[in-house]
Design a protein around this motif. Sequence first.
Motif, PDB file in Angstrom:
ATOM      1  N   LYS A  81      65.377  31.925  27.468  1.00 55.09           N
ATOM      2  CA  LYS A  81      66.820  32.044  27.649  1.00 55.09           C
ATOM      3  C   LYS A  81      67.343  33.160  26.755  1.00 55.09           C
ATOM      4  CE  LYS A  81      71.353  29.578  27.606  1.00 55.09           C
ATOM      5  NZ  LYS A  81      71.770  30.372  28.819  1.00 55.09           N
ATOM      6  N   GLU A  85      66.372  37.006  31.787  1.00 56.72           N
ATOM      7  CA  GLU A  85      67.238  36.424  32.649  1.00 56.72           C
ATOM      8  C   GLU A  85      66.456  36.014  33.813  1.00 56.72           C
ATOM      9  OE1 GLU A  85      70.493  38.801  34.214  1.00 56.72           O
ATOM     10  OE2 GLU A  85      71.223  39.440  31.890  1.00 56.72           O
ATOM     11  N   THR A 106      69.528  24.384  27.524  1.00 54.21           N
ATOM     12  CA  THR A 106      68.811  25.401  27.975  1.00 54.21           C
ATOM     13  C   THR A 106      69.303  26.063  29.173  1.00 54.21           C
ATOM     14  OG1 THR A 106      66.930  24.348  29.023  1.00 54.21           O
ATOM     15  CG2 THR A 106      66.814  25.059  26.624  1.00 54.21           C
TER      16      THR A 106
END
Length: 364
Positions: A81, A85, A106
């Motif tokens: 993350k 992406e 997350t």
Amino acid sequence: MTTMVGTEKETDVKKILVVEDERIIAINICSTLKQYGYQASYVSEANDALEQIESEHFDLVLMDIMLNGPMDGIEIAGRIKRTKEIPVIYLTAYSDEATINRAKTTEPFGYLIKPFNSRDLYISVEMAIYKSQVQKHIRVVESRLAENQKWETIALVASGISHEVNNPLTSILNLADLIALEAKKTANPSLKEKADKISEESERIAKIVKNLVSYSQSTNSQWTYSNLISILSDTRSFLHQYFLKEGIQCELEMGDIPHVYCQPQKIKQVLLNLIQDARLRVNTREDSIGRKIAVTLSMKEENGNEFVEIKIKDNGGEDMMMGISQMNSLDVTRSIIAEHKGNLRRDDSQSAWIFTLPIVKPVS
């Protein structure tokens, strides 16, 4: 170890990485994904997962939470993350509250409890990929809206500056002329020098305001046949004071270029972003002598299609951490050029940005 299941036959086949330390489960998931038209590979260890994600493009990661080794799936997803992406779906045989709360941090795109059937897997994968694509599209749209709003704001501010600054500036220039006349009458060279300096600086301010107003006049998004040479000259004039202060020589080399069908204000934004990037790179030079940016406009032809090539070359340092390549404005620049059916590339061997715009002839 990485094992590939299925091969990519179409350019739009989605690639999925399965991070699962139970080999039989991983192979079964990959086989199921293959049946639904995906390309899938699996890894069983955390370090292998991070290496794969760093070196290859994936559209989705299916992440087992409980992995053997120092890192579990949640920690790996957190690292993903921070740098990529890529949507993540968690796979787990455990659904306790503490695990779910850790996983939430997350921002996963799904959560599959083992055992799950192939239909549940397919739906979760499709929804995650679709949601990820929608989010990326929204970010592009928001970025474009922000750019439009920025230029509308600049136009409004420029208009206000012009009104608020020019009137007192005119008075200052008039007073400077009167002081210069008085200095001449009284034979006071020191006073005359100060008056001339006031006039010089005031005229410089007036020029900055004029350039700002001129540069921000066309803030609409209308398509029109535009003069790229004029757009480029306006952009250089807008940055002239910075170049002067930093000792940068900005040279323009322009041939016989036809008008291009474009949104002129957006092309100004592209030129401004790329020339600003070149300016930042030039300013990495330790010496202040010989700083140079060269912008070349030329006609090109390929496969019977004509286009204009704009090359923005600098003689800056080699610090690639500088410039828009590390900033959001690169995404905006790429999206504007793509909207104009053009192309953008970075040629590090020449230290140059090169982008093209197609020649679209008016319909007679």
